[in-house]
Enzyme design. Structure first.
Site, PDB file in Angstrom:
ATOM      1  NE  ARG A  59      -2.833   0.525   3.405  1.00  0.00           N
ATOM      2  CZ  ARG A  59      -2.189   0.875   4.533  1.00  0.00           C
ATOM      3  NH1 ARG A  59      -1.563   2.022   4.626  1.00  0.00           N
ATOM      4  NH2 ARG A  59      -2.166   0.049   5.564  1.00  0.00           N
ATOM      5  CE1 TYR A 112     -15.152  11.545 -16.399  1.00  0.00           C
ATOM      6  CE2 TYR A 112     -13.808  11.555 -14.410  1.00  0.00           C
ATOM      7  CZ  TYR A 112     -14.799  10.980 -15.190  1.00  0.00           C
ATOM      8  OH  TYR A 112     -15.434   9.845 -14.767  1.00  0.00           O
ATOM      9  CG  ASP A 184      -6.234  15.800 -16.052  1.00  0.00           C
ATOM     10  OD1 ASP A 184      -5.666  15.116 -16.918  1.00  0.00           O
ATOM     11  OD2 ASP A 184      -7.198  15.385 -15.385  1.00  0.00           O
ATOM     12  CE  LYS A 209     -10.167   7.695 -19.196  1.00  0.00           C
ATOM     13  NZ  LYS A 209     -10.024   8.230 -17.903  1.00  0.00           N
TER      14      LYS A 209
END
Ligand code: 3LM
Length: 395
Positions: A59, A112, A184, A209
């Protein structure tokens, strides 16, 4: 051994540590382990205190994940990277680390729809205010800043209408006010645009993406100064827990090897599709920064090496016509997401951007008759003929 003078295409193939020092494996191994043995109890304590280098628990960090983070940092020209289980996980970690209750951050308003929901629905619940402005108008961006502003966040090219924001202009404002600028870079990928080289502090990716490129994983990445990435890892990633799995990190490392050639084909195909649509009598307007009529064309030319694989257009018609057109497609897939090898088509107002109110859609320049295409790497003549046959069915 990384050669600093290698070009982007070469770094994308060889930039990660690649050859495993322990086994000679050429493909980065998937370290499918949750935990790592300590040499002894003192070593464990030193690792927890940050006084020794090494892995503790996946983690917090993992060798496959670390390889991806280093590779992405190389490709974006940053000091360090930080991988997450999703793009929204990366964005949340960034905002939650830089802002406290009572703080605000300024964001472009055409982003987005999930990011918009995160900023305007979720962040206010922890007392963090997102101020969404039309960042194509730099004066509006600057006017929203006050002494509680901790971050400027922009998306360029913007989802879904391909608005182009002047990164260098935002850098000037950010520096004047001493606030970090995050970009972004999902729509461009580092193959086409490297915001850190333009002066931004942080790059964000939905690695789902173009970094993955094959539509087979969900992931996110941040890139920036090593000190900031360490802070986000310690303060937020570790405690909130949106870590990437070793397998997904490996899928992204595999995707990166073909990023350059995929992006060249996406750009070439998108230009072809944008030009085809521009001359179609049933189409009102085409949004593609590579077209000279696009209002952001000159800025795109100056900050990007090519114009990307995303195209949007408005039909001569209404919302129902736009949805009807998508239902008539035979090759192009009716789906959200982007950056896959397959062409994906969606109706933003009812799907990816359904988190916007009707007024917010208008302010953000997202019309009800807009269709978004993530142009894939198929033969562009097949993509255009599929769009053509679906357009024919619209009255
Ligand atoms: C979409 N976009 O179809 P994840 N930043 C940008 C994005 O486009 C996205 C994210 C961040 C889409 C996803 S819609 C249900 C599917 C520019 C995602 C968020 O958390 O990895 O999905 O990234 O436009």
């Amino acid at each position: 051994m990384i050669k600093k003078n290698w070009s982007f295409d070469t770094l994308a193939v060889h930039g990660s540590e690649g050859i495993d020092p322990h086994t000679g494996a050429v493909s980065t191994p998937i370290y499918q382990t949750s935990t790592f043995a300590f040499h002894n109890s003192d070593h464990g304590e030193a690792l927890f205190k940050g006084e020794a280098e090494g892995f503790i628990y996946s983690r917090i960090s993992n060798p496959t994940q670390q390889c991806l983070e280093r590779e992405m940092a190389f490709l974006e020209g940053g000091e360090a990277g930080l991988a997450f289980s999703s793009g929204l996980g990366a964005i949340s970690a960034l905002v939650l680390t830089l802002c406290r209750t009572g703080d605000n951050f300024v964001s472009s308003n055409t982003i987005y729809g999930g990011t918009h929901a995160n900023f305007t629905h979720f962040m206010p619940r922890v007392g963090i205010e997102a101020r969404e402005v039309r960042a194509t108008h730099l004066d509006e961006l600057e006017a929203a800043i006050d002494d509680k502003t901790r971050l400027i966040f922009i998306e360029t090219p913007a989802n879904p209408n391909l608005d182009i924001i002047d990164v260098a202009g935002c850098v000037r404002i950010a520096r004047k006010h001493g606030i970090p600028l995050a970009v972004d870079n999902t729509f461009a990928s580092p193959a086409l645009q490297r915001p850190l080289e333009l002066g931004a502090e942080i790059v964000v990716h939905s690695a789902t993406k173009y970094i993955s490129g094959h539509g087979d994983t969900v992931a996110g990445i941040l890139i920036g100064a090593a000190e900031l990435m360490t802070r986000i890892r310690k303060e937020t990633l570790t405690h909130v827990g949106f870590c990437i799995s070793p397998f997904n990190a490996w899928l992204l490392l595999r995707g990166l090897k073909t990023l350059s050639i995929r992006m060249r084909k996406h750009c070439e195909n998108a230009m072809h599709v944008a030009q085809y649509l521009s001359f179609h009598p049933k189409i009102e307007k085409v949004y593609y920064p590579g077209l000279s009529v696009h209002p952001g064309h000159d800025i795109a030319r100056s900050q990007m090496s090519d114009f990307g694989g995303m195209v949007a257009f408005e039909l001569k018609g209404n919302r129902e016509d736009a949805k009807h057109l998508i239902d008539g497609l035979e090759l192009c897939v009716s789906a959200v997401s982007l950056g896959d090898c397959d062409t994906l088509v969606c109706h933003p107002a009812s799907t990816t951007h359904s988190t916007y109110s009707t007024e917010q859609l208008v302010e953000a320049g997202i019309s009800e008759n807009m269709v978004r295409i993530s142009v894939g790497i198929e033969d562009p003549r097949d993509i255009c003929s599929d769009l053509g046959q679906a357009l024919k069915r619209i009255s």
